[in-house]
Design a protein around this motif. Structure first.
Motif, PDB file in Angstrom:
ATOM      1  N   HIS A 164      81.202  13.697  67.105  1.00 62.97           N
ATOM      2  CA  HIS A 164      80.911  12.626  65.973  1.00 62.97           C
ATOM      3  C   HIS A 164      79.652  13.405  65.072  1.00 62.97           C
ATOM      4  O   HIS A 164      78.742  13.502  65.825  1.00 62.97           O
ATOM      5  N   VAL A 165      80.056  13.728  63.894  1.00 58.24           N
ATOM      6  CA  VAL A 165      79.151  14.668  63.253  1.00 58.24           C
ATOM      7  C   VAL A 165      78.911  14.257  61.645  1.00 58.24           C
ATOM      8  O   VAL A 165      79.895  13.919  60.899  1.00 58.24           O
ATOM      9  N   THR A 166      77.804  14.086  61.276  1.00 56.29           N
ATOM     10  CA  THR A 166      77.575  13.859  59.746  1.00 56.29           C
ATOM     11  C   THR A 166      77.124  15.349  59.201  1.00 56.29           C
ATOM     12  O   THR A 166      76.282  15.946  59.400  1.00 56.29           O
ATOM     13  N   ALA A 167      77.954  15.689  58.475  1.00 51.99           N
ATOM     14  CA  ALA A 167      77.905  17.072  57.712  1.00 51.99           C
ATOM     15  C   ALA A 167      77.243  16.931  56.248  1.00 51.99           C
ATOM     16  O   ALA A 167      77.747  16.427  55.309  1.00 51.99           O
ATOM     17  N   LEU A 168      76.146  17.564  56.249  1.00 53.35           N
ATOM     18  CA  LEU A 168      75.467  17.570  54.869  1.00 53.35           C
ATOM     19  C   LEU A 168      75.449  19.133  54.591  1.00 53.35           C
ATOM     20  O   LEU A 168      76.107  19.900  55.040  1.00 53.35           O
ATOM     21  N   ASP A 169      74.717  19.155  53.204  1.00 57.33           N
ATOM     22  CA  ASP A 169      74.718  20.554  52.668  1.00 57.33           C
ATOM     23  C   ASP A 169      74.241  21.512  53.467  1.00 57.33           C
ATOM     24  O   ASP A 169      74.904  22.743  53.787  1.00 57.33           O
ATOM     25  N   ARG A 170      72.848  21.591  54.125  1.00 52.52           N
ATOM     26  CA  ARG A 170      72.275  22.414  54.989  1.00 52.52           C
ATOM     27  C   ARG A 170      72.229  22.310  56.263  1.00 52.52           C
ATOM     28  O   ARG A 170      71.796  23.112  57.153  1.00 52.52           O
ATOM     29  N   GLU A 171      72.724  21.112  56.632  1.00 51.51           N
ATOM     30  CA  GLU A 171      72.747  20.764  58.283  1.00 51.51           C
ATOM     31  C   GLU A 171      73.780  19.747  58.708  1.00 51.51           C
ATOM     32  O   GLU A 171      74.296  19.056  57.810  1.00 51.51           O
ATOM     33  N   MET A 172      73.997  19.918  60.022  1.00 59.48           N
ATOM     34  CA  MET A 172      75.097  18.856  60.483  1.00 59.48           C
ATOM     35  C   MET A 172      74.082  18.062  61.575  1.00 59.48           C
ATOM     36  O   MET A 172      73.766  18.794  62.376  1.00 59.48           O
TER      37      MET A 172
END
Length: 233
Positions: A97-105
């Motif tokens: 379960h991961v939230t993917a942002l521009d510079r980090e997960m």
């Protein structure tokens, strides 16, 4: 499972070909599509394509958006994976379960890491994976009661060549283990073949009874109970 290089892509068959496939074939094809979608997602967001182990994904869903605009992702693998990278052991669980942002997960569930040299039985949750400088990923590890630890690993560990080399090494190890298990089974069969008749529920005749007073192991040392026949190596 069939591997795809970064230049390849999968499509589900349609029409009569689709209807002629078994449920197992359809499941495998769907898994290949999910795996290819993960690689495409990672590549299009400037993450290494094999941040998730090679040919491992069976399901990939973007289930929502976070307030910062990132994608909330759920990924299912066919099994858990362990991999030694530099001085660290990294484990991917079967559910991520991961939230993917521009510079980090932001990793809510599914990835743990620990030292490959010291206290190897301990692994801690990876809370974040960040894009670092000099083509590196920064894994933020969260020990139970200690401050967080940042571990930098080169992007190249998660690219096609390294991912494929790692997979090939695991297959070679699995093959060697299987061969070893087969050899042990063969030795067991040889010993069973030398066992006294009474051990197999039959009666020995006089000749067999005389022979059954001695036993032999693979080293040729006679022992009571089995015929004195040397097992060749």
């Amino acid at each position: 499972r069939v591997f795809v290089s970064p230049s390849q892509c999968y499509r589900l068959p349609v029409g009569s070909l689709l209807s002629s496939m078994s449920s197992e074939e359809l499941s495998e094809q769907a898994a290949e599509v999910a795996d290819a979608r993960v690689r495409e997602y990672l590549r299009s967001h400037n993450w290494p394509e094999y941040l998730v182990p090679i040919s491992s994904v069976v399901k990939f869903d973007i289930v929502g958006k976070c307030p910062d605009g990132g994608d909330i992702c759920e990924v299912a693998l066919d099994k858990a994976y362990d991999r030694k990278i530099d001085d660290y052991n990294v484990t991917w669980g079967q559910q991520l379960h991961v939230t993917a942002l521009d510079r980090e997960m932001i990793v809510e569930k599914g990835i743990t890491a620990g030292s490959a040299q010291y206290f190897t039985g301990f692994k801690f949750c990876v809370g974040k994976v960040k894009k670092g400088k000099d083509d590196r990923l920064i894994f933020i590890v969260k020990p139970w009661v200690l401050p967080t630890v940042a571990v930098a690993l080169a992007n190249s560990h998660f690219e096609w060549e390294a991912a494929l080399a790692w997979w090939e090494s695991t297959q070679a190890s699995a093959h060697q283990e299987a061969m070893g298990a087969g050899e042990h089974a063969c030795v067991g069969d040889q010993i069973n073949a030398l066992a006294p008749c009474s051990a197999m529920g039959a009666e020995c005749d006089e000749g067999d009874a005389a022979a059954c007073k001695e036993e032999v192991e693979s080293d040729g040392i006679p022992r009571p109970g089995l015929p004195a026949v040397k097992v060749s190596s």
